[in-house]
Design an enzyme around this catalytic site. Structure first.
Site, mmCIF file in Angstrom:
data_model
loop_
_atom_site.group_PDB
_atom_site.id
_atom_site.type_symbol
_atom_site.label_atom_id
_atom_site.label_comp_id
_atom_site.label_asym_id
_atom_site.label_seq_id
_atom_site.Cartn_x
_atom_site.Cartn_y
_atom_site.Cartn_z
ATOM 1 N N HIS A 209 0.915 -1.001 -0.221
ATOM 2 C CA HIS A 209 -0.450 -0.152 -0.230
ATOM 3 C C HIS A 209 0.666 0.790 0.574
ATOM 4 O O HIS A 209 0.455 2.695 0.049
ATOM 5 C CB HIS A 209 -0.768 -0.043 1.510
ATOM 6 C CG HIS A 209 -0.341 0.483 2.302
ATOM 7 N ND1 HIS A 209 0.597 -1.461 3.282
ATOM 8 C CD2 HIS A 209 0.128 0.955 3.178
ATOM 9 C CE1 HIS A 209 1.221 -0.315 4.294
ATOM 10 N NE2 HIS A 209 0.623 0.820 4.418
HETATM 11 C C1 UD1 Z 1 -1.715 5.388 6.186
HETATM 12 C C2 UD1 Z 1 -0.576 6.366 6.608
HETATM 13 C C3 UD1 Z 1 0.334 4.988 6.173
HETATM 14 C C4 UD1 Z 1 -0.072 3.959 7.213
HETATM 15 C C5 UD1 Z 1 -1.017 3.380 6.529
HETATM 16 C C6 UD1 Z 1 -1.698 2.032 6.987
HETATM 17 C C7 UD1 Z 1 -0.543 8.525 6.268
HETATM 18 C C8 UD1 Z 1 0.473 9.236 5.653
HETATM 19 N N1 UD1 Z 1 -0.355 7.579 6.322
HETATM 20 O O1 UD1 Z 1 -1.566 5.218 4.396
HETATM 21 O O2 UD1 Z 1 1.351 5.588 6.824
HETATM 22 O O3 UD1 Z 1 1.055 2.740 6.433
HETATM 23 O O4 UD1 Z 1 -1.988 4.284 6.087
HETATM 24 O O5 UD1 Z 1 -1.911 1.213 6.843
HETATM 25 O O6 UD1 Z 1 -1.069 8.526 7.332
HETATM 26 N N2 UD1 Z 1 -9.457 4.099 1.742
HETATM 27 C C9 UD1 Z 1 -10.653 3.949 2.317
HETATM 28 N N3 UD1 Z 1 -11.027 3.483 2.714
HETATM 29 C C10 UD1 Z 1 -10.212 3.673 4.163
HETATM 30 C C11 UD1 Z 1 -9.108 4.609 3.962
HETATM 31 C C12 UD1 Z 1 -8.336 4.681 2.932
HETATM 32 O O7 UD1 Z 1 -11.003 3.809 0.878
HETATM 33 O O8 UD1 Z 1 -10.699 3.421 5.629
HETATM 34 C C13 UD1 Z 1 -9.035 4.752 0.234
HETATM 35 C C14 UD1 Z 1 -8.803 6.671 0.065
HETATM 36 O O9 UD1 Z 1 -9.063 6.358 -0.893
HETATM 37 C C15 UD1 Z 1 -8.255 6.779 0.049
HETATM 38 C C16 UD1 Z 1 -6.510 6.043 -0.104
HETATM 39 O O10 UD1 Z 1 -6.585 4.552 0.567
HETATM 40 O O11 UD1 Z 1 -7.524 8.161 -0.046
HETATM 41 C C17 UD1 Z 1 -5.714 6.258 0.822
HETATM 42 O O12 UD1 Z 1 -5.164 6.772 2.351
HETATM 43 P P1 UD1 Z 1 -4.614 7.310 2.751
HETATM 44 O O13 UD1 Z 1 -5.772 7.155 4.339
HETATM 45 O O14 UD1 Z 1 -4.793 8.354 2.418
HETATM 46 O O15 UD1 Z 1 -3.106 6.455 3.668
HETATM 47 P P2 UD1 Z 1 -2.160 4.918 3.563
HETATM 48 O O16 UD1 Z 1 -1.907 4.643 1.745
HETATM 49 O O17 UD1 Z 1 -3.587 4.071 3.365
HETATM 50 N N1 UDP Z 2 -2.863 -6.247 8.700
HETATM 51 C C1 UDP Z 2 -4.265 -7.158 8.666
HETATM 52 N N2 UDP Z 2 -5.316 -7.381 7.793
HETATM 53 C C2 UDP Z 2 -5.143 -6.809 6.432
HETATM 54 C C3 UDP Z 2 -3.394 -6.731 6.058
HETATM 55 C C4 UDP Z 2 -2.801 -6.395 7.818
HETATM 56 O O1 UDP Z 2 -4.668 -7.100 10.234
HETATM 57 O O2 UDP Z 2 -5.537 -7.139 5.431
HETATM 58 C C5 UDP Z 2 -2.621 -5.704 9.511
HETATM 59 C C6 UDP Z 2 -0.619 -6.521 10.090
HETATM 60 O O3 UDP Z 2 -1.332 -7.648 10.905
HETATM 61 C C7 UDP Z 2 -0.291 -5.357 10.535
HETATM 62 C C8 UDP Z 2 -0.481 -3.554 10.300
HETATM 63 O O4 UDP Z 2 -2.147 -4.550 9.705
HETATM 64 O O5 UDP Z 2 -0.768 -5.777 12.386
HETATM 65 C C9 UDP Z 2 -0.048 -3.431 8.992
HETATM 66 O O6 UDP Z 2 -0.372 -2.718 8.611
HETATM 67 P P1 UDP Z 2 -0.490 -1.343 7.435
HETATM 68 O O7 UDP Z 2 0.305 -2.808 6.322
HETATM 69 O O8 UDP Z 2 -1.680 -1.125 6.843
HETATM 70 O O9 UDP Z 2 0.288 -0.392 7.749
HETATM 71 P P2 UDP Z 2 1.912 -0.082 7.694
HETATM 72 O O10 UDP Z 2 2.363 -0.865 9.161
HETATM 73 O O11 UDP Z 2 2.988 -0.203 6.778
HETATM 74 O O12 UDP Z 2 2.258 0.951 8.716
#
Ligand code: UD1
Ligand code: UDP
Length: 440
Positions: A209
């Site tokens: 992601h």
């Molecule tokens: C965010 C964090 C990242 C973390 C990740 C965990 C920042 C800058 N980024 O990235 O560090 O690793 O979360 O997963 O804070 N969206 C949905 N539903 C949701 C949430 C998001 O559809 O519930 C979609 C939206 O289109 C959104 C995109 O995902 O624009 C990205 O979501 P966003 O929260 O901006 O960043 P992440 O990639 O999730």
């Molecule tokens: N995770 C989860 N379900 C999923 C994918 C990830 O529960 O389908 C959990 C995983 O075990 C880990 C956390 O989400 O604890 C990691 O989150 P993510 O990769 O979104 O964010 P990051 O750690 O890179 O910030």
């Protein structure tokens, strides 16, 4: 004492869960504030349920958006709540926009900030997470640090050793606590249940992601090309909403989904995901938390990144960085699949993130700081006429604590030959080169 925990995304909920639980267990007054950055049921609510923790007292509902808009809305919402609730300490975790927003707001309100998972550095300022974690560290009063390496990062940036508390990572607490619960409960999500992973060999769990991968068409294309070659693996891919959106935008979703050996499913709840990862031969990921969980669960990991703020996993031997390079992905995956000795070495890597008691150590330290009045952030009243930074080669048996008392100073960095070591109170400084700060 009142503790405010601020979180907003899936990994923050998972990693703060053991701390929220520990605070509840000790009957300390607490509020949980959700920024609403993640809002889909399977990215947020599912985790409060699976991890069985207090649900948020507030949700700011910022939703998705640009970094500036998201962070600005968070700051406004968080400020209003903190002014009203007046907690003694605000806890933030990791490196998301919630961490940035909360740290900036709380520091200006003179509320102590405790940064959980402090000190990580990728040294890559193009990553939004690197900016967020660095700013949060600048604003914090207490640092809950997973490893000595991360503590050394903070020392090298000038932070006082006194506030660096090495706790391990709460992800280990979460993993250990929930794996058995997960296995007893069984798989809930239908799409995963249908795959019948108990009967499946060669499972490769894939997550990605990270903006620098999934928002760049060339990189995702290279990764998909590598996946095509790994057609003797069962690739299970719980897809992050960001990735689903970009794969669809790049017209790559169907191409990947049509591969017989690739199973794209919804993001999984924590208990289902733990069952999947622990049954895997290999984890391919760009996730931060998953690099830590892989080594905790003794599953080899290949990380789809060119750098990592979790280098301990690599030096321990449980994780290999492969970037989005097709050759590197396929070569290393093949080695793990085909070479048992190689795979066993990776599986046996020692977990650097502690014993699963991070939450306890964190809340112990907060209670101690509170009791000693160290959470009161007040302007200094001592007139400081000079501040010098000095270095010295030590040739006497003296501990860090004794040296500091004798010299009225604070030991900062300590070098044992070429290696930097962490200056614990009782470390004997004889034969070491030290730097220390002196205030008058
Ligand atoms: C965010 C964090 C990242 C973390 C990740 C965990 C920042 C800058 N980024 O990235 O560090 O690793 O979360 O997963 O804070 N969206 C949905 N539903 C949701 C949430 C998001 O559809 O519930 C979609 C939206 O289109 C959104 C995109 O995902 O624009 C990205 O979501 P966003 O929260 O901006 O960043 P992440 O990639 O999730
Ligand atoms: N995770 C989860 N379900 C999923 C994918 C990830 O529960 O389908 C959990 C995983 O075990 C880990 C956390 O989400 O604890 C990691 O989150 P993510 O990769 O979104 O964010 P990051 O750690 O890179 O910030």
């Amino acid at each position: 004492m009142k503790i405010a925990t601020i979180l907003g995304t899936r990994p923050e909920i998972i990693k703060m869960a053991p701390i929220i639980d520990e605070i509840s267990r000790r009957d300390i007054d607490q509020i949980v504030l959700h920024t609403g950055q993640h809002y889909d049921e399977e990215m947020s609510d599912a985790f409060f349920r699976d991890l069985d923790i207090r649900t948020p007292d507030y949700n700011i509902h910022v939703g998705s958006g640009t970094h500036g808009k998201q962070t600005g809305l968070m700051m406004k919402g968080i400020e209003e709540i903190l002014l009203d609730e007046k907690p003694d300490i605000v806890l933030v975790q990791g490196d998301t926009n919630a961490v940035l927003a909360a740290a900036m707001v709380a520091s200006k309100l003179h509320i102590a900030i405790g940064h959980v998972e402090a000190g990580l550095r990728s040294f890559d300022m193009t990553m939004p997470e690197e900016v967020n974690r660095r700013v949060a560290d600048v604003c914090s009063a207490m640092y809950f640090i997973p490893t000595i390496d991360s503590a050394i990062n903070l020392l090298a940036e000038g932070y006082s050793r006194k506030n660096l508390i090495i706790t391990g990572n709460t992800v280990v607490d979460a993993c250990f606590r929930h794996l058995d619960i997960a296995k007893k409960r069984g798989i809930e999500e239908e799409s995963l249940r249908e795959l019948n992973i108990d009967e499946m060999d060669n499972i490769l769990t894939l997550t990605m992601h990270r903006a620098e991968n999934v928002d760049v068409k060339e990189r995702v294309t290279d990764i998909i090309e590598a996946l095509k070659e790994l057609d003797d693996m069962n690739i299970i891919f719980p897809i992050h909403p960001r990735t689903k959106n970009t794969l669809e935008k790049f017209d790559l979703f169907d191409e990947l989904n049509n591969l017989d050996h690739v199973h794209i499913i919804k993001p999984l709840g924590y208990l289902d995901f733990l069952q999947l990862t622990s049954a895997s031969t290999l984890i391919l990921t760009d996730s931060g938390g998953l690099q830590e969980e892989a080594i905790t669960l003794s599953v080899p990991a290949l990380t789809l990144r060119y750098n990592t703020e979790r280098p301990e996993t690599v030096t321990a031997g449980g994780n290999i960085l492969v970037g989005s390079d097709k050759e590197a992905i396929v070569f290393n995956a093949r080695k793990i699949i085909d070479d048992n000795e190689f795979a066993d070495k990776m599986k046996n890597a020692v977990n650097p993130y502690g014993q699963g008691n991070s939450a306890k150590l964190t809340v112990d330290a907060i209670e101690d700081y509170y009791a000693r009045g160290l959470l009161n952030i007040v302007a200094p009243e001592d007139i400081m006429t000079s501040f010098t930074r000095n270095m010295k080669n030590m040739d006497e048996n003296i501990s860090v604590e004794e040296f500091e008392r004798k010299e009225n100073s604070l030991v900062h960095m300590v070098f044992d030959g070429e290696n930097m070591v962490f200056p614990t109170d009782d470390l004997n400084l004889n034969g070491m080169m030290i730097s220390y700060d002196k205030r008058k």
